[in-house]
Enzyme design. Sequence first.
Site, short mmCIF file in Angstrom:
data_model
loop_
_atom_site.label_atom_id
_atom_site.label_comp_id
_atom_site.label_asym_id
_atom_site.label_seq_id
_atom_site.Cartn_x
_atom_site.Cartn_y
_atom_site.Cartn_z
N ASN A 1 -2.27 -20.79 -8.99
CA ASN A 1 -2.38 -22.06 -7.75
C ASN A 1 -3.46 -22.20 -7.03
OD1 ASN A 1 -2.23 -19.75 -6.16
ND2 ASN A 1 0.08 -20.37 -5.30
N ASN B 1 -5.92 -18.10 -3.69
CA ASN B 1 -6.88 -16.98 -3.39
C ASN B 1 -7.94 -16.96 -4.72
OD1 ASN B 1 -7.90 -15.22 -1.46
ND2 ASN B 1 -6.63 -13.54 -2.57
N GLY C 1 0.48 -13.29 -7.05
CA GLY C 1 1.25 -12.80 -5.84
C GLY C 1 0.15 -12.72 -4.77
N SER D 1 1.67 -1.67 -7.90
CA SER D 1 0.74 -0.83 -7.12
C SER D 1 1.26 0.52 -6.48
CB SER D 1 0.64 -1.83 -5.49
OG SER D 1 -0.14 -0.92 -4.65
N TYR E 1 4.64 -6.44 1.85
CA TYR E 1 4.06 -6.70 0.63
C TYR E 1 4.45 -5.38 -0.45
CZ TYR E 1 0.08 -5.24 -2.63
OH TYR E 1 -0.08 -4.99 -3.95
N LYS F 1 6.66 -5.64 -4.15
CA LYS F 1 6.37 -4.72 -5.59
C LYS F 1 7.34 -4.10 -5.79
CE LYS F 1 2.14 -6.63 -6.26
NZ LYS F 1 1.84 -7.62 -7.27
N ARG G 1 -5.96 3.52 10.83
CA ARG G 1 -5.34 1.93 10.68
C ARG G 1 -3.86 2.45 10.61
NH1 ARG G 1 -6.83 -1.73 5.70
NH2 ARG G 1 -6.54 0.13 4.56
N GLY H 1 -0.25 3.06 9.24
CA GLY H 1 0.29 3.03 7.88
C GLY H 1 -0.46 3.60 6.71
N ASP H 2 -1.78 3.85 7.44
CA ASP H 2 -2.75 4.37 6.11
C ASP H 2 -2.16 6.07 5.91
OD1 ASP H 2 -4.36 2.65 5.47
OD2 ASP H 2 -6.02 3.21 6.67
C1 UD1 Z 1 -4.32 -1.05 1.10
C2 UD1 Z 1 -2.71 -1.28 1.49
C3 UD1 Z 1 -1.75 -0.92 -0.08
C4 UD1 Z 1 -2.37 -2.08 -0.79
C5 UD1 Z 1 -3.69 -1.89 -1.20
C6 UD1 Z 1 -4.45 -3.13 -2.07
C7 UD1 Z 1 -2.38 -0.48 3.59
C8 UD1 Z 1 -2.08 0.57 4.51
N1 UD1 Z 1 -2.32 -0.13 2.39
O1 UD1 Z 1 -4.42 0.15 0.33
O2 UD1 Z 1 -0.57 -1.12 0.73
O3 UD1 Z 1 -1.64 -1.76 -2.18
O4 UD1 Z 1 -4.60 -1.92 -0.01
O5 UD1 Z 1 -4.28 -4.18 -1.72
O6 UD1 Z 1 -2.97 -1.33 4.19
N2 UD1 Z 1 -10.88 1.27 5.10
C9 UD1 Z 1 -11.68 1.59 6.35
N3 UD1 Z 1 -12.40 0.51 6.77
C10 UD1 Z 1 -11.79 -0.90 6.29
C11 UD1 Z 1 -11.16 -0.83 5.28
C12 UD1 Z 1 -10.54 0.14 4.70
O7 UD1 Z 1 -12.19 2.74 6.69
O8 UD1 Z 1 -12.58 -1.64 7.17
C13 UD1 Z 1 -10.25 2.75 4.79
C14 UD1 Z 1 -8.92 2.70 4.52
O9 UD1 Z 1 -8.53 3.59 5.76
C15 UD1 Z 1 -8.57 3.51 3.37
C16 UD1 Z 1 -9.89 3.13 2.24
O10 UD1 Z 1 -10.68 2.65 3.08
O11 UD1 Z 1 -8.88 4.91 3.51
C17 UD1 Z 1 -9.13 2.02 1.47
O12 UD1 Z 1 -8.58 0.87 1.81
P1 UD1 Z 1 -7.89 -0.22 1.41
O13 UD1 Z 1 -8.99 -0.73 0.63
O14 UD1 Z 1 -7.44 -1.23 2.37
O15 UD1 Z 1 -6.92 0.14 0.59
P2 UD1 Z 1 -5.51 1.19 0.70
O16 UD1 Z 1 -5.63 1.54 2.20
O17 UD1 Z 1 -5.56 2.33 -0.39
#
Ligand code: UD1
Length: 339
Positions: free
Chosen positions: A34, A37, A84, A126, A152, A156, A295, A297-298
């Site tokens: 669509n 994105n 999605g 995922s 999200y 999945k 962050r 939830g991380d």
């Molecule tokens: C995130 C989502 C997950 C999703 C995946 C792909 C969360 C909690 N999890 O995973 O559900 O399936 O993306 O879309 O949102 N980081 C930083 N600074 C930033 C961005 C990220 O330090 O500005 C760190 C994060 O804390 C993490 C790592 O980089 O440790 C990767 O982050 P990200 O790319 O968002 O992936 P996930 O957190 O693994």
Amino acid sequence: MKEKILITGGTGYIGSHTAVELIDAGYEVEILDNLYNSKAGVLERIEEITGVKPNFHEVDLRDAEALAKVMAEGGFGTVMHFAGLKAVGESVEEPLRYYENNVGGTINLLECMQEYGVHKMVFSSSATVYGDPGEVRYTEEMPAGRELSSPYGRTKYFIEEMLKDAARSDADFRVTILRYFNPIGAHKSGLLGEDPNGRPNNLMPIIMKVVAGEIPELSIYGNDYETNDGTAVRDYIHVVDLARGHVAAMQKLDGGERVQIYNLGSGKGTSVLEMVKAFSEAAGVALPHKVVARRPGDLAEFYADPSKANAELGWHTEHTIEEMMQDTINYLRKSGVEV
Ligand code: UD1
């Protein structure tokens, strides 16, 4: 003549790379998207790389009528289902939109497949479906669906469960669920890469925006985790390796179990600081960054146990973190960013 494949979300980041690998492997592909994105220009990029411009349908999966038309005329053997919504934060704000698009769209797709006798699907899931399992090396046997951190992630998981039910009720249906870890990188040509509309949420797209000068610096979410250097650890996988995993999975769809589940990851963890270092080295410039709060939830650390996909699909990741960074930088340069 090999079978024809419909790729939903095929102009997106992972879908477009998979389209290239499928065409290179001799399959005929059609793309449905669509363009919410992604951009239609991706189709020309695919053509530049492969010499083939896939047939394109600008269709939203929620539009059952338009979808039926594509399916009725397509003669598809398999559907690769990438389409999605995927912004975690947004899914918390607008959960119903996520359920409508992801779950609702998949219901339409499955009904349509049933109606037109398309029995095989590869689904983009995922590692987020593992929730917070209390272990860091994820195997497919670990329970999914518990303590998921976002709507999200639940879309999945619900889709996975729906696919299992669909397979239970239909002896002809075959589906492979692929649980991705953290896809990054870009096609070697620099013509395809991650180019999300709007403000990105994931680490690499944010790093890319920092280099492009659109975001002043990277905020590292926490350096007080129980990991080697205190920053969170993830399993980054080159998008071309991931795309090839789809081809391998699709080639194993015939026969066998009705539902198969595979982790697609490298099996290796890399911390945020290691990512910053690898990027800076590959680019030859320092990446501005600061440490901020965690962050919500991380998780501290997780990575794939990819041994099931290695053994059963004969698939292994081939690209290193350095190559992921080089390909990302090449993509940025080709897109006009000075780095
Ligand atoms: C995130 C989502 C997950 C999703 C995946 C792909 C969360 C909690 N999890 O995973 O559900 O399936 O993306 O879309 O949102 N980081 C930083 N600074 C930033 C961005 C990220 O330090 O500005 C760190 C994060 O804390 C993490 C790592 O980089 O440790 C990767 O982050 P990200 O790319 O968002 O992936 P996930 O957190 O693994």
